[in-house]
Design an enzyme around this catalytic site. Sequence first.
Site, PDB file in Angstrom:
ATOM      1  N   TYR A 109      51.826 -62.123 -59.876  1.00 27.23           N
ATOM      2  CA  TYR A 109      52.930 -61.164 -60.035  1.00 27.23           C
ATOM      3  C   TYR A 109      52.937 -60.235 -58.833  1.00 27.23           C
ATOM      4  CZ  TYR A 109      55.588 -57.169 -61.683  1.00 27.23           C
ATOM      5  OH  TYR A 109      56.521 -56.169 -61.788  1.00 27.23           O
ATOM      6  N   GLU A 197      61.123 -57.682 -57.582  1.00 30.83           N
ATOM      7  CA  GLU A 197      60.046 -58.242 -58.405  1.00 30.83           C
ATOM      8  C   GLU A 197      60.009 -59.756 -58.242  1.00 30.83           C
ATOM      9  OE1 GLU A 197      60.446 -58.687 -62.780  1.00 30.83           O
ATOM     10  OE2 GLU A 197      58.749 -57.316 -62.906  1.00 30.83           O
TER      11      GLU A 197
END
Length: 406
Positions: A109, A197
């Site tokens: 992530y 993101e």
Amino acid sequence: MDLHEFQAKGLLRSYGVPVPDGGVASTASDALRVAKELKGDAWVIKAQVHAGGRGKAGGVKVVNTFSDVYDVSSHMLGMKIVTKQTGPDGKIVRRTLIEKATDIKQEIYLSFLVDRDSEQHMIIVSSEGGMDIEEVAENNPSAIVTERINPVTGMGLFLGRKIAKKIGLDSSLLNKFADVAHKLYNVFADHDGMMLEINPLVVTGDGDIVCLDAKMNVDENALYRHPKIEEMKDYGELEPQEVRASIFDLSYVSMDGNIGCMVNGAGLAMATMDIIKSYGGDPANFLDVGGGADVNKVREAFKIILTDPKVKVIFVNIFGGIVRCDLIAQGVLNGSDEVPSDRSIVVRLDGTNVEEGRKILEEGAAKTGLTIVTADTMADAAQKAVELAAGEEKPAKKKTSAKAKE
Ligand code: ADP
Ligand code: MG
């Protein structure tokens, strides 16, 4: 402003960030053409809506044959996708992204955000990719690394290598990770990003680092210096009221209550919602007509508020600083012909030319036949609005006590 995954990936590609080859389709035959051009033997069909969590909601499918590319795309296009981030109404899928399937060895992530406390950009990286970062933060916070980014030096390669080591990446990947993080940061910072993101950023079977997902949000206030990004705005993803509001430079957010609010300034708008709540009412929307409210904007604001059938009362709460109260009052009267007779308007004006404004309203109210209630204080006005919305008009509180509450 939110970007679609394919738009964000286009930006990433132009900065040399590795993303899978792919193309966008709005029909199943388009999707088939894209897959044939991509060649290969496995593709991913991805719903393009402004929301994450698509995988779990059936919006991301891996397929291995051309006929599945066609079938899955035709099923996905037009379908309503409901994820944690879409709200219960969901979003209609109007386009899909067809990508070559990537051989995933490890999911990471990575995101960039604006950290208001330190007034710096921040990078968040976690070894637990492909999962909601909120869940990781709750269940396994030690898997998350956060670092602030010095605005002068930007996302240096040394910082990227340090983070890669911290999350336990193989030493052969440190430089590759640092290079990708550096380029991603440049995409984010160069476009006034609020968030970028990448979840997941993956390590492939061949030992490359590739961005499989990309979610990007750009500061609306900075769009004037990014005309190419502004062109990417997808009005189909917005509520019809939000589209109308954006044409007239109003900020509108729809909510669940029955008191429509028309306010100038975001701070006053927040305070208005709070005071409605504190009197036991529920706002139907947040609508900021901004500093330069004029007669036309007020009229438009009425129209937008009234497209919401839940609205019973319109609460106009305007502080006349640059704008004059008499002009606003005139705007309220002009706009009131948009208002059906079973709704009421509560107006609280204060500031420049307030006396003239009140006079215009009082004289005008008699002519329109509408219930236009004027109030001196915010508390008084909020209380009246809540009572009218509940259908139980009570005698107003004495102004002195209402003032004391404010
Ligand atoms: P969302 O976050 O909205 O669920 P993602 O783009 O992250 O959507 O996709 C969900 C999952 O699907 C990813 O975590 C990844 O495992 C898989 N996936 C996405 N794109 C690809 C791709 N090009 N190749 C292989 N798997 C993919
Ligand atoms: Mg994702």
